[in-house]
Design a protein around this motif. Structure first.
Motif, PDB file in Angstrom:
ATOM      1  N   VAL A  12       0.995  -1.105  -0.067  1.00 21.90           N
ATOM      2  CA  VAL A  12      -0.220  -0.180  -0.128  1.00 21.90           C
ATOM      3  C   VAL A  12       0.917   1.335  -0.022  1.00 21.90           C
ATOM      4  O   VAL A  12       2.029   1.205   0.350  1.00 21.90           O
ATOM      5  N   GLN A  13       0.642   2.397  -0.552  1.00 16.83           N
ATOM      6  CA  GLN A  13       0.937   3.479  -0.520  1.00 16.83           C
ATOM      7  C   GLN A  13       0.975   4.362   0.765  1.00 16.83           C
ATOM      8  O   GLN A  13       0.082   3.947   1.263  1.00 16.83           O
ATOM      9  N   THR A  14       1.996   5.317   1.110  1.00 17.38           N
ATOM     10  CA  THR A  14       1.786   5.889   2.336  1.00 17.38           C
ATOM     11  C   THR A  14       0.415   6.843   2.296  1.00 17.38           C
ATOM     12  O   THR A  14       0.000   7.353   1.312  1.00 17.38           O
ATOM     13  N   GLY A  15      -0.111   6.629   3.602  1.00 15.97           N
ATOM     14  CA  GLY A  15      -1.200   7.318   3.603  1.00 15.97           C
ATOM     15  C   GLY A  15      -2.583   6.403   3.343  1.00 15.97           C
ATOM     16  O   GLY A  15      -3.694   6.773   3.855  1.00 15.97           O
ATOM     17  N   GLY A  16      -2.155   5.143   3.028  1.00 11.67           N
ATOM     18  CA  GLY A  16      -3.222   4.219   2.542  1.00 11.67           C
ATOM     19  C   GLY A  16      -3.710   3.467   3.759  1.00 11.67           C
ATOM     20  O   GLY A  16      -3.408   3.699   4.857  1.00 11.67           O
ATOM     21  N   SER A  17      -4.624   2.372   3.657  1.00 14.04           N
ATOM     22  CA  SER A  17      -5.394   1.742   4.565  1.00 14.04           C
ATOM     23  C   SER A  17      -5.311   0.160   4.469  1.00 14.04           C
ATOM     24  O   SER A  17      -5.333  -0.351   2.938  1.00 14.04           O
ATOM     25  N   LEU A  18      -5.299  -0.601   5.342  1.00 13.15           N
ATOM     26  CA  LEU A  18      -5.183  -2.064   5.176  1.00 13.15           C
ATOM     27  C   LEU A  18      -6.088  -2.551   6.421  1.00 13.15           C
ATOM     28  O   LEU A  18      -6.029  -1.969   7.459  1.00 13.15           O
ATOM     29  N   ARG A  19      -6.728  -3.649   6.331  1.00 14.88           N
ATOM     30  CA  ARG A  19      -7.429  -4.285   7.456  1.00 14.88           C
ATOM     31  C   ARG A  19      -6.891  -5.782   7.471  1.00 14.88           C
ATOM     32  O   ARG A  19      -7.204  -6.394   6.564  1.00 14.88           O
ATOM     33  N   LEU A  20      -6.208  -6.169   8.784  1.00 20.80           N
ATOM     34  CA  LEU A  20      -5.881  -7.315   8.880  1.00 20.80           C
ATOM     35  C   LEU A  20      -6.723  -8.283   9.546  1.00 20.80           C
ATOM     36  O   LEU A  20      -7.525  -7.614  10.478  1.00 20.80           O
ATOM     37  N   SER A  21      -6.875  -9.588   9.263  1.00 24.20           N
ATOM     38  CA  SER A  21      -7.628 -10.291   9.666  1.00 24.20           C
ATOM     39  C   SER A  21      -6.774 -11.638  10.653  1.00 24.20           C
ATOM     40  O   SER A  21      -5.722 -12.035   9.910  1.00 24.20           O
ATOM     41  N   CYS A  22      -7.439 -12.050  11.753  1.00 24.63           N
ATOM     42  CA  CYS A  22      -6.606 -13.303  12.336  1.00 24.63           C
ATOM     43  C   CYS A  22      -7.810 -14.368  12.596  1.00 24.63           C
ATOM     44  O   CYS A  22      -8.862 -13.896  13.452  1.00 24.63           O
ATOM     45  N   ALA A  23      -8.017 -15.467  11.990  1.00 18.34           N
ATOM     46  CA  ALA A  23      -9.001 -16.423  12.218  1.00 18.34           C
ATOM     47  C   ALA A  23      -8.309 -17.332  13.046  1.00 18.34           C
ATOM     48  O   ALA A  23      -7.348 -18.049  12.930  1.00 18.34           O
ATOM     49  N   ALA A  24      -9.240 -17.580  13.971  1.00 20.41           N
ATOM     50  CA  ALA A  24      -8.866 -18.682  15.188  1.00 20.41           C
ATOM     51  C   ALA A  24      -9.846 -20.068  15.103  1.00 20.41           C
ATOM     52  O   ALA A  24     -10.984 -19.859  14.929  1.00 20.41           O
ATOM     53  N   SER A  25      -8.969 -21.306  15.200  1.00 14.49           N
ATOM     54  CA  SER A  25      -9.745 -22.701  15.067  1.00 14.49           C
ATOM     55  C   SER A  25      -9.934 -23.033  16.406  1.00 14.49           C
ATOM     56  O   SER A  25      -9.439 -23.886  16.811  1.00 14.49           O
ATOM     57  N   ALA A  26     -10.857 -22.242  17.076  1.00 13.74           N
ATOM     58  CA  ALA A  26     -11.039 -22.441  18.601  1.00 13.74           C
ATOM     59  C   ALA A  26     -12.537 -22.137  18.914  1.00 13.74           C
ATOM     60  O   ALA A  26     -13.019 -21.061  18.744  1.00 13.74           O
ATOM     61  N   ARG A  27     -13.195 -23.232  19.477  1.00 15.55           N
ATOM     62  CA  ARG A  27     -14.562 -22.993  19.688  1.00 15.55           C
ATOM     63  C   ARG A  27     -14.673 -22.129  20.938  1.00 15.55           C
ATOM     64  O   ARG A  27     -15.668 -21.414  20.935  1.00 15.55           O
ATOM     65  N   ASN A  77     -15.125 -16.130  15.289  1.00 16.14           N
ATOM     66  CA  ASN A  77     -13.756 -16.268  15.876  1.00 16.14           C
ATOM     67  C   ASN A  77     -12.592 -15.667  14.990  1.00 16.14           C
ATOM     68  O   ASN A  77     -11.558 -16.109  14.805  1.00 16.14           O
ATOM     69  N   THR A  78     -12.696 -14.269  15.087  1.00 20.74           N
ATOM     70  CA  THR A  78     -11.881 -13.583  14.202  1.00 20.74           C
ATOM     71  C   THR A  78     -11.256 -12.167  15.138  1.00 20.74           C
ATOM     72  O   THR A  78     -12.209 -11.514  15.520  1.00 20.74           O
ATOM     73  N   MET A  79     -10.042 -11.737  14.946  1.00 21.02           N
ATOM     74  CA  MET A  79      -9.867 -10.410  15.336  1.00 21.02           C
ATOM     75  C   MET A  79      -9.356  -9.702  14.223  1.00 21.02           C
ATOM     76  O   MET A  79      -8.969 -10.251  13.193  1.00 21.02           O
ATOM     77  N   TYR A  80      -9.473  -8.363  14.265  1.00 23.55           N
ATOM     78  CA  TYR A  80      -9.070  -7.632  13.135  1.00 23.55           C
ATOM     79  C   TYR A  80      -7.986  -6.464  13.811  1.00 23.55           C
ATOM     80  O   TYR A  80      -7.935  -6.094  14.963  1.00 23.55           O
ATOM     81  N   LEU A  81      -7.293  -5.931  12.720  1.00 22.85           N
ATOM     82  CA  LEU A  81      -6.537  -4.571  12.985  1.00 22.85           C
ATOM     83  C   LEU A  81      -6.782  -3.637  11.857  1.00 22.85           C
ATOM     84  O   LEU A  81      -6.174  -4.006  10.496  1.00 22.85           O
ATOM     85  N   GLN A  82      -7.457  -2.628  11.886  1.00 23.52           N
ATOM     86  CA  GLN A  82      -7.657  -1.582  10.789  1.00 23.52           C
ATOM     87  C   GLN A  82      -6.531  -0.810  11.095  1.00 23.52           C
ATOM     88  O   GLN A  82      -6.462  -0.189  12.104  1.00 23.52           O
ATOM     89  N   MET A  83      -5.669  -0.536   9.887  1.00 21.43           N
ATOM     90  CA  MET A  83      -4.808   0.433   9.864  1.00 21.43           C
ATOM     91  C   MET A  83      -4.900   1.392   8.842  1.00 21.43           C
ATOM     92  O   MET A  83      -5.076   1.153   7.676  1.00 21.43           O
ATOM     93  N   ASN A  84      -4.825   2.561   9.424  1.00 19.41           N
ATOM     94  CA  ASN A  84      -5.190   3.928   8.484  1.00 19.41           C
ATOM     95  C   ASN A  84      -3.793   4.890   8.437  1.00 19.41           C
ATOM     96  O   ASN A  84      -3.095   4.833   9.474  1.00 19.41           O
ATOM     97  N   SER A  85      -3.930   5.694   7.647  1.00 22.69           N
ATOM     98  CA  SER A  85      -2.635   6.553   7.636  1.00 22.69           C
ATOM     99  C   SER A  85      -1.200   5.938   7.454  1.00 22.69           C
ATOM    100  O   SER A  85      -0.429   6.413   8.419  1.00 22.69           O
TER     101      SER A  85
END
Length: 128
Positions: A12-27, A77-85
């Motif tokens: 991604v370019q400087t100033g852009g955004s990404l959203r990371l996901s973390c999926a867990a195989s755990a009830r 069963n998911t965690m996220y990290l929203q990354m901006n700027s």
């Protein structure tokens, strides 16, 4: 036993955004505190953000506060990290981690060795 798989990294370019996901195989995903860490080539692994299990209180590194947002969806069963700027100095391999249930001191959420399970990591590259 908790298995974690990250996704959402990329270029991604400087100033852009990404959203990371973390999926867990755990009830029982909802009982674990979760965190994001990152490591750049030649650098130490560093804390980025964490979120508790019950009250979902959040913690951020100074470099992330105001730009990144950590969240979780226990039904998915998911965690996220929203990354901006995003900045070039955010370039690193980002890994998610899970911590066994307990009542812990706040500072311990920033220390990698206190986490029990780790994903494989996903590359984030921010171009100038």
């Amino acid at each position: 036993q908790v298995e974690l798989v990250e996704s959402g990294g990329g270029l991604v370019q400087t100033g852009g955004s990404l959203r990371l996901s973390c999926a867990a195989s755990a009830r029982t995903f909802s009982i674990y505190a979760m965190g994001w860490f990152r490591q750049a080539p030649g650098k130490e692994r560093e804390f980025v953000a964490a979120i508790e299990s019950s009250n979902e209180h959040t913690y951020y590194a100074a470099s992330a506060k105001g730009r990144f947002t950590i969240s979780r969806d226990n039904l998915k069963n998911t965690m996220y990290l929203q990354m901006n700027s995003l900045k070039p100095e955010d370039t690193a391999v980002y890994s998610c981690a899970a911590r066994n249930p307990g009542i812990y001191q706040e500072i311990s959420y920033t220390i990698a060795r206190y986490y029990d399970y780790w994903g494989q990591g996903t590359q984030v590259t921010v171009s100038s």
